[in-house]
Scaffold this motif. Structure first.
Motif, short mmCIF file in Angstrom:
data_model
loop_
_atom_site.label_atom_id
_atom_site.label_comp_id
_atom_site.label_asym_id
_atom_site.label_seq_id
_atom_site.Cartn_x
_atom_site.Cartn_y
_atom_site.Cartn_z
N SER A 108 1.02 -3.34 -1.04
CA SER A 108 1.63 -2.10 -0.55
C SER A 108 1.08 -0.89 -1.30
O SER A 108 0.84 0.15 -0.71
CB SER A 108 3.16 -2.15 -0.68
N ARG A 109 0.89 -1.03 -2.60
CA ARG A 109 0.31 0.07 -3.38
C ARG A 109 -1.08 0.42 -2.85
O ARG A 109 -1.41 1.59 -2.66
CB ARG A 109 0.22 -0.30 -4.85
N ALA A 110 -1.90 -0.59 -2.59
CA ALA A 110 -3.26 -0.33 -2.09
C ALA A 110 -3.22 0.34 -0.72
O ALA A 110 -4.00 1.26 -0.45
CB ALA A 110 -4.04 -1.65 -2.02
N CYS A 111 -2.31 -0.10 0.14
CA CYS A 111 -2.17 0.54 1.45
C CYS A 111 -1.71 1.99 1.31
O CYS A 111 -2.24 2.89 1.97
CB CYS A 111 -1.19 -0.24 2.33
N MET A 112 -0.73 2.23 0.45
CA MET A 112 -0.24 3.59 0.23
C MET A 112 -1.34 4.49 -0.34
O MET A 112 -1.48 5.64 0.07
CB MET A 112 0.97 3.59 -0.72
N GLN A 113 -2.12 3.98 -1.27
CA GLN A 113 -3.21 4.78 -1.84
C GLN A 113 -4.23 5.15 -0.77
O GLN A 113 -4.74 6.27 -0.74
CB GLN A 113 -3.87 4.04 -3.00
N ALA A 114 -4.52 4.22 0.15
CA ALA A 114 -5.44 4.52 1.24
C ALA A 114 -4.86 5.59 2.16
O ALA A 114 -5.57 6.51 2.59
CB ALA A 114 -5.76 3.25 2.02
N LEU A 115 -3.57 5.50 2.46
CA LEU A 115 -2.93 6.51 3.31
C LEU A 115 -2.92 7.87 2.62
O LEU A 115 -3.23 8.89 3.25
CB LEU A 115 -1.51 6.09 3.68
N LEU A 116 -2.61 7.91 1.34
CA LEU A 116 -2.60 9.19 0.62
C LEU A 116 -4.00 9.80 0.56
O LEU A 116 -4.15 11.02 0.65
CB LEU A 116 -2.01 9.00 -0.79
#
Length: 159
Positions: A108-116
């Motif tokens: 989830s952290r990796a997905c959130m970082q990509a979205l940000l």
């Protein structure tokens, strides 16, 4: 290394499956129904739209690459600016979910970082989300803070 990729319209059904996982994790009794097909249809249209106002980032399951282990879905809205944020563009995170068997791996952290990063590339500097208690530590680590703005909702009866 975690393999994060941008979702395509072909991921719509899996994104909706993970939405069920997210909603169930928030304590709501969730069952299938027409909302799943409607959501998948909407995601297929939005993820194919050249206006690029909706994006999803996913981590495929290591044991089944056609299935997803985790996802995030976000959108860019255009709203009237205000004195504290003069830009009309605001981001909203709709969906962050990880299958229970794949949690605590940083997906989830990796997905959130990509979205940000996607938001940053588009000069979107204000991003809102609603957090579950389980998600609050992740979002705080990514720079999100609680807001004083109370949320309210009105749902009109169907016509």
């Amino acid at each position: 290394m975690i393999h994060v990729r941008r979702a395509t319209p072909a991921d719509a059904d899996e994104l909706m499956r993970l939405r069920m996982v997210m909603l169930s994790g928030m304590g709501a009794p969730v069952t299938g129904g027409p909302w799943l097909a409607a959501g998948a249809d909407l995601l297929r249209r939005q993820l194919a739209d050249p206006a690029d106002r909706v994006a999803a980032f996913v981590v495929p399951r290591p044991d089944a690459p056609d299935a997803l282990a985790a996802c995030v879905v976000g959108a860019i809205d255009e709203r009237l600016p205000g004195p504290n944020h003069p830009s009309p563009f605001k981001g909203y995170v709709y969906n962050v979910a990880t299958d229970p068997g794949y949690r605590r791996r940083g997906y989830s952290r990796a997905c959130m970082q990509a979205l940000l990063a996607w938001y940053a590339e588009r000069d979107v500097t204000l991003v809102d989300l609603r957090a579950s208690r389980d998600g609050e530590p992740l979002y705080a680590a990514l720079g999100f803070v609680p807001t004083p703005d109370p949320a309210m909702r009105r749902i009109s009866p169907a016509c």
